[in-house]
Design an enzyme around this catalytic site. Structure first.
Site, PDB file in Angstrom:
ATOM      1  N   CYS A  66      -4.700  -2.737   8.403  1.00  0.00           N
ATOM      2  CA  CYS A  66      -3.416  -1.789   8.140  1.00  0.00           C
ATOM      3  C   CYS A  66      -2.057  -2.495   8.777  1.00  0.00           C
ATOM      4  CB  CYS A  66      -3.651  -0.524   9.037  1.00  0.00           C
ATOM      5  SG  CYS A  66      -2.486   0.718   9.008  1.00  0.00           S
ATOM      6  N   CYS A 110       0.170   0.207  10.546  1.00  0.00           N
ATOM      7  CA  CYS A 110      -0.196   0.518  11.911  1.00  0.00           C
ATOM      8  C   CYS A 110      -0.107  -0.661  12.788  1.00  0.00           C
ATOM      9  CB  CYS A 110      -1.793   0.968  11.917  1.00  0.00           C
ATOM     10  SG  CYS A 110      -2.413   1.662  10.670  1.00  0.00           S
ATOM     11  N   ASP A 111      -0.131  -1.830  12.509  1.00  0.00           N
ATOM     12  CA  ASP A 111      -0.155  -2.947  13.244  1.00  0.00           C
ATOM     13  C   ASP A 111       0.947  -4.072  13.418  1.00  0.00           C
ATOM     14  OD1 ASP A 111      -2.791  -2.003  14.482  1.00  0.00           O
ATOM     15  OD2 ASP A 111      -3.875  -3.315  13.043  1.00  0.00           O
TER      16      ASP A 111
END
Ligand code: NAP
Length: 309
Positions: A137, A140-141
């Site tokens: 992701c 997200c990261d």
């Protein structure tokens, strides 16, 4: 007892909940992880009709709030099985029994909208390094890798959009793809090709993850030349598509070889009263708009089924 239980709170499941509630049916949505499904990982959605640009997270949150405000119950609990309740065929039609980690629920109709989960590369130590330099992701990261060198593996829309997103943060982005043609949209590819911090590594597969406790690099093998190249990166974002997760429902819904629920545009399954919607079913086009569309079709079919009982 619910009129309709929906399994999965992604775009298909939450769209179905909106249609179920608006038709006056008592509707619950079960979700094992968090609402929104895969779309929360998409940095920008730019192809949903009438919405020029929205982040996947904002879209999913708006959908979740819309379904909840209409009265749909969203229950965060993992569904372990769906079965037709024994002996319930006599008076008030068939009932479904939905077993979750936390309990047992009954419904007159069920919609499976289980989506799909990220496909893994299948290379050694992939699980051990997940969260330590291997990610599925970028939204997200990605921010953890500001100023660093990273790689994205894949050639679909997710990989291209992830790579675009990462070029804004990262020093260098390697795009590794097993072919030299991309499945993702041409417009995104053209925009990516114009970036000066992107390097395309084509006809190549990731064959090894390097580093002890954290990823320090990857080895990629060129399929045409067999040449193996080491690339130093702090993170590998794996974006090689999705796989369905329907094995728990194989007794009530027929699955194809890949594990997708066999269904057509009517969203019906082999079991009367059991419907399916979105990426978890057999279909040609898996897009946000087709998931939402399936949600409406499946919910309206479920409402008609419940009304006939
Ligand atoms: P996808 O379209 O299925 O693409 C997966 C990519 O990974 C393909 O390029 C495939 O290569 C490659 N691949 C598959 N298995 C692999 C393996 N074992 N090793 C190496 N490479 C592998 O998946 P996606 O990009 O996640 O997209 C899924 C669906 O969501 C698509 O319909 C996509 O259009 C849609 N989507 C839409 C948006 C948007 O509308 N904004 C955003 C993201 C995703 P090959 O090409 O060689 O098969």
């Amino acid at each position: 007892m619910y009129d309709i239980i929906i399994v999965g709170a992604g775009p298909a499941g939450l769209s179905a909940a909106i249609y179920g509630q608006r038709a006056g049916k008592k509707t619950a949505v079960f979700e094992s992880y968090s609402y929104g499904g895969q779309i929360v990982n998409t940095p920008e959605i730019e192809n949903y009709p009438a919405i020029k640009k929205i982040s996947g997270f904002d879209y999913a949150t708006a959908l979740y709030e819309q379904a909840s405000e209409l009265g749909a119950e969203v229950i965060f609990d993992k569904v372990e099985s769906v079965s037709v309740k024994d002996g319930s065929e006599s008076t008030d039609g068939k009932l479904f029994e939905v077993k979750t980690l936390g309990g047992v629920y009954e419904a007159k109709a069920v919609i499976l909208a289980t989506g799909a989960k990220n496909r893994h590369l299948g290379v050694d130590r992939e699980e051990a390094l997940t969260g330590r330099g291997v990610s599925y992701c970028a939204t997200c990261d990605g921010a953890f890798y500001k100023g660093k060198d990273v790689a994205v593996n894949g050639g679909g829309n997710t990989a291209l959009e992830d790579a675009m997103f990462l070029t804004n943060y990262c020093n260098k982005v390697y795009v590794i793809h097993r072919r030299d043609e991309f499945r993702g949209e041409k417009e995104t590819l053209l925009a990516l090709q114009k970036k000066d911090n992107v390097e395309f590594v084509l006809n190549s597969n990731v064959v090894k993850l390097l580093g002890e406790d954290r990823l320090s690099g990857i080895e990629v093998r060129n399929k045409l030349t067999e040449e193996v190249r080491e690339i130093n990166v702090d993170c590998l974002f794996v974006a090689i598509g999705q796989e369905p997760d329907n094995q728990a429902f194989k007794d009530v819904a027929e699955l194809d070889k890949a594990g997708y629920i066999i269904s057509g545009e009517s969203c019906t399954t082999k079991t009367p009263g059991l419907f399916t919607a979105g990426d978890c079913r057999t279909k040609q086009v898996r897009q946000l708009v087709t998931a939402a569309s399936d949600g409406a079709v499946a919910a309206l079919a479920a409402c008609s089924y419940v009304d006939m009982l």
